[in-house]
Design an enzyme around this catalytic site. Sequence first.
Site, PDB file in Angstrom:
ATOM      1  N   THR A  13      22.388  27.025  -4.948  1.00 46.77           N
ATOM      2  CA  THR A  13      21.481  26.485  -3.924  1.00 46.77           C
ATOM      3  C   THR A  13      20.372  25.642  -4.543  1.00 46.77           C
ATOM      4  OG1 THR A  13      20.162  28.511  -4.035  1.00 46.77           O
ATOM      5  CG2 THR A  13      21.863  28.416  -2.329  1.00 46.77           C
ATOM      6  N   PHE A  16      20.742  21.138  -8.907  1.00 42.37           N
ATOM      7  CA  PHE A  16      22.042  20.845  -9.503  1.00 42.37           C
ATOM      8  C   PHE A  16      23.156  21.384  -8.608  1.00 42.37           C
ATOM      9  CE2 PHE A  16      25.825  21.945 -11.737  1.00 42.37           C
ATOM     10  CZ  PHE A  16      26.087  20.839 -12.521  1.00 42.37           C
ATOM     11  N   ASP A  64      22.062  38.552  -7.951  1.00 43.34           N
ATOM     12  CA  ASP A  64      21.120  38.199  -9.012  1.00 43.34           C
ATOM     13  C   ASP A  64      21.905  38.189 -10.329  1.00 43.34           C
ATOM     14  OD1 ASP A  64      18.987  38.303 -10.941  1.00 43.34           O
ATOM     15  OD2 ASP A  64      17.690  39.130  -9.374  1.00 43.34           O
ATOM     16  N   VAL A  65      21.657  37.217 -11.196  1.00 43.48           N
ATOM     17  CA  VAL A  65      22.384  37.237 -12.474  1.00 43.48           C
ATOM     18  C   VAL A  65      21.932  38.409 -13.353  1.00 43.48           C
ATOM     19  CG1 VAL A  65      22.978  34.780 -12.520  1.00 43.48           C
ATOM     20  CG2 VAL A  65      20.827  35.536 -13.544  1.00 43.48           C
ATOM     21  N   ALA A  84      24.296  27.706 -13.564  1.00 46.54           N
ATOM     22  CA  ALA A  84      23.106  26.867 -13.370  1.00 46.54           C
ATOM     23  C   ALA A  84      21.876  27.698 -13.028  1.00 46.54           C
ATOM     24  CB  ALA A  84      23.366  25.847 -12.259  1.00 46.54           C
ATOM     25  N   LYS A 130      14.650  21.187 -23.814  1.00 48.08           N
ATOM     26  CA  LYS A 130      13.530  22.074 -24.189  1.00 48.08           C
ATOM     27  C   LYS A 130      13.988  23.262 -25.043  1.00 48.08           C
ATOM     28  CE  LYS A 130      10.546  20.598 -20.446  1.00 48.08           C
ATOM     29  NZ  LYS A 130      11.365  19.429 -20.074  1.00 48.08           N
ATOM     30  N   ARG A 176      14.001  19.488  -7.867  1.00 48.78           N
ATOM     31  CA  ARG A 176      12.923  20.262  -7.233  1.00 48.78           C
ATOM     32  C   ARG A 176      11.784  20.503  -8.202  1.00 48.78           C
ATOM     33  NH1 ARG A 176      14.184  25.819  -4.666  1.00 48.78           N
ATOM     34  NH2 ARG A 176      14.882  26.218  -6.781  1.00 48.78           N
ATOM     35  N   VAL A 179       8.613  15.718 -11.807  1.00 48.15           N
ATOM     36  CA  VAL A 179       7.505  14.760 -11.798  1.00 48.15           C
ATOM     37  C   VAL A 179       7.725  13.621 -10.797  1.00 48.15           C
ATOM     38  CG1 VAL A 179       8.399  13.355 -13.711  1.00 48.15           C
ATOM     39  CG2 VAL A 179       5.943  13.535 -13.365  1.00 48.15           C
ATOM     40  N   THR A 196      -0.116  13.560 -17.796  1.00 50.54           N
ATOM     41  CA  THR A 196      -0.475  14.498 -18.868  1.00 50.54           C
ATOM     42  C   THR A 196      -0.844  13.739 -20.147  1.00 50.54           C
ATOM     43  OG1 THR A 196       1.899  14.714 -19.197  1.00 50.54           O
ATOM     44  CG2 THR A 196       0.807  16.500 -18.049  1.00 50.54           C
TER      45      THR A 196
HETATM   46  N1  NAP Z   1      15.893  20.217 -13.342  1.00 50.52           N
HETATM   47  C1  NAP Z   1      15.853  19.738 -14.573  1.00 50.52           C
HETATM   48  O1  NAP Z   1      15.115  18.788 -14.882  1.00 50.52           O
HETATM   49  C2  NAP Z   1      16.745  20.351 -15.627  1.00 50.52           C
HETATM   50  C3  NAP Z   1      16.850  19.713 -16.858  1.00 50.52           C
HETATM   51  C4  NAP Z   1      17.685  20.262 -17.843  1.00 50.52           C
HETATM   52  C5  NAP Z   1      18.363  21.439 -17.575  1.00 50.52           C
HETATM   53  N2  NAP Z   1      18.210  22.066 -16.382  1.00 50.52           N
HETATM   54  C6  NAP Z   1      18.936  23.335 -16.158  1.00 50.52           C
HETATM   55  O2  NAP Z   1      19.806  23.133 -15.069  1.00 50.52           O
HETATM   56  C7  NAP Z   1      19.965  24.355 -14.351  1.00 50.52           C
HETATM   57  C8  NAP Z   1      19.788  24.112 -12.858  1.00 50.52           C
HETATM   58  O3  NAP Z   1      18.498  23.593 -12.641  1.00 50.52           O
HETATM   59  P1  NAP Z   1      18.038  23.195 -11.179  1.00 50.52           P
HETATM   60  O4  NAP Z   1      17.141  22.017 -11.336  1.00 50.52           O
HETATM   61  O5  NAP Z   1      19.178  23.126 -10.253  1.00 50.52           O
HETATM   62  O6  NAP Z   1      17.138  24.483 -10.821  1.00 50.52           O
HETATM   63  P2  NAP Z   1      16.594  24.940  -9.395  1.00 50.52           P
HETATM   64  O7  NAP Z   1      16.639  23.822  -8.427  1.00 50.52           O
HETATM   65  O8  NAP Z   1      15.299  25.649  -9.635  1.00 50.52           O
HETATM   66  O9  NAP Z   1      17.678  26.008  -8.921  1.00 50.52           O
HETATM   67  C9  NAP Z   1      17.802  27.247  -9.546  1.00 50.52           C
HETATM   68  C10 NAP Z   1      18.883  28.035  -8.850  1.00 50.52           C
HETATM   69  O10 NAP Z   1      19.061  29.279  -9.515  1.00 50.52           O
HETATM   70  C11 NAP Z   1      18.993  30.342  -8.572  1.00 50.52           C
HETATM   71  N3  NAP Z   1      18.442  31.497  -9.265  1.00 50.52           N
HETATM   72  C12 NAP Z   1      17.236  31.606  -9.873  1.00 50.52           C
HETATM   73  N4  NAP Z   1      17.113  32.820 -10.415  1.00 50.52           N
HETATM   74  C13 NAP Z   1      18.261  33.490 -10.163  1.00 50.52           C
HETATM   75  C14 NAP Z   1      18.731  34.781 -10.455  1.00 50.52           C
HETATM   76  N5  NAP Z   1      17.986  35.662 -11.132  1.00 50.52           N
HETATM   77  N6  NAP Z   1      19.974  35.152 -10.042  1.00 50.52           N
HETATM   78  C15 NAP Z   1      20.749  34.281  -9.342  1.00 50.52           C
HETATM   79  N7  NAP Z   1      20.351  33.034  -9.025  1.00 50.52           N
HETATM   80  C16 NAP Z   1      19.116  32.651  -9.428  1.00 50.52           C
HETATM   81  C17 NAP Z   1      18.114  29.803  -7.446  1.00 50.52           C
HETATM   82  O11 NAP Z   1      18.369  30.395  -6.199  1.00 50.52           O
HETATM   83  P3  NAP Z   1      17.609  31.734  -5.692  1.00 50.52           P
HETATM   84  O12 NAP Z   1      16.164  31.537  -5.978  1.00 50.52           O
HETATM   85  O13 NAP Z   1      17.969  31.820  -4.275  1.00 50.52           O
HETATM   86  O14 NAP Z   1      18.219  32.844  -6.474  1.00 50.52           O
HETATM   87  C18 NAP Z   1      18.596  28.350  -7.399  1.00 50.52           C
HETATM   88  O15 NAP Z   1      19.813  28.302  -6.670  1.00 50.52           O
HETATM   89  C19 NAP Z   1      19.008  25.358 -14.977  1.00 50.52           C
HETATM   90  O16 NAP Z   1      19.727  26.183 -15.855  1.00 50.52           O
HETATM   91  C20 NAP Z   1      18.038  24.483 -15.747  1.00 50.52           C
HETATM   92  O17 NAP Z   1      17.547  25.166 -16.887  1.00 50.52           O
HETATM   93  C21 NAP Z   1      17.435  21.543 -15.392  1.00 50.52           C
END
Ligand code: NAP
Length: 351
Positions: A13, A16, A64-65, A84, A130, A176, A179, A196
């Site tokens: 959700t 990604f 939950d993971v 993800a 990171k 989400r 910046v 920043t």
């Molecule tokens: N966004 C970036 O700029 C970026 C850059 C590089 C890498 N990444 C990596 O890409 C991945 C996806 O990022 P994103 O931007 O899609 O993040 P996001 O929009 O914050 O989404 C995170 C997702 O993980 C779920 N989640 C969080 N904690 C959880 C848990 N304990 N158990 C099960 N589900 C959980 C959330 O749903 P619920 O809260 O409903 O559980 C949500 O569906 C991450 O691993 C992040 O580190 C992101």
Amino acid sequence: MIDGASLLITGGTGSFGKACIRIVLKRYKPRRLIVYSRDELKQWQVRQEFPESEYPCLRFFLGDVRDKDRLYRAFNEVDYVIHAAAMKQVQASEYNPFEAIRTNVFGAQNLIEAAIDKGVKKVVCLSTDKAVAPINLYGATKLSADKLFQAAQAYVGAAMATSFAVVRYGNVLGSRGSVVPLFLDQRDKKGRVTITDPAMTRFWITLPDAVDFVLQTFHRMQGGEIFVPKIPSMSIFDLATALCPGCAHENIGRRPGDKMHETMISTHDSFNSIRFNDHFVLVPSTGNRDRYIERHGGTAVEDGFEYSSHLNDWWMTATDLFDMLGADSQGNFWRRTQFEKQAGAADGPRD
Ligand SMILES: NC(=O)c1ccc[n+]([C@@H]2O[C@H](COP(=O)([O-])OP(=O)(O)OC[C@H]3O[C@@H](n4cnc5c(N)ncnc54)[C@H](OP(=O)(O)O)[C@@H]3O)[C@@H](O)[C@H]2O)c1
């Protein structure tokens, strides 16, 4: 590969996850596409966007993971997993460190064990720049997860043929809490943007490109690699200037855990890194790079090579940025994102 198979996305959700669902449903016919995440409201919102009547392959699993039993249940007859789910805000992880460890590290290990025991064929874990030489806890937890996934490949038995790979990329344009939406909000509400450090640089990728790269990884992976796409860099100053022309810049200084520049391949990784046309592969430090090249192609990067956002030879211009975000020539954003152009979906913000 995905046609007729069961694909599960933890964090389905999130930014990604939703982009991935759209693209998979547009291009493939999976037997089941399973969303695994905690919050029922976010799952309900995704259901509204992709109604069961139109997409009967979609399944929603609340879980939950951190909960290994629930992962075991969810992984029943699952072929492929994209991991993800994560805590991904640097600040939140700094102030709630053990929560980040429980989700990003313990969650990763739970997922690895469930995948091996339930016979999942391939797992791709999303990582971040990171995680390289981390200075914040978020990065440290993602580095730990990368290591767990690479180690899992080493100890998975031949009888339990699960393959693991990691995809590492930089900042996602427009995800989400990132910046781009912040600058656009500040532009529209205040006419000034908070910066920043103007000299700070970052790697940038769009969500559709990130999804594409992850889906390609399922074809490319042998097991145990880290895949890094070649993507452009841009400074925060240039980003703010392009997105918010005419706005005043307020320099607020670096936040705890912020680096000036991000790195995807450090000089220490150069000995394990292989260059391909549009990406790099890092083989495990215990792996044999020459043998990998013999079998799968690519060329060894030179010793001491570093792939960092300020040393990049590909820089994103304002025009590139508008194009990547799907803005019109006046810089009006969110009218149509790149994905929406491809998918012909409705106008409006997505993340
Ligand atoms: N966004 C970036 O700029 C970026 C850059 C590089 C890498 N990444 C990596 O890409 C991945 C996806 O990022 P994103 O931007 O899609 O993040 P996001 O929009 O914050 O989404 C995170 C997702 O993980 C779920 N989640 C969080 N904690 C959880 C848990 N304990 N158990 C099960 N589900 C959980 C959330 O749903 P619920 O809260 O409903 O559980 C949500 O569906 C991450 O691993 C992040 O580190 C992101």
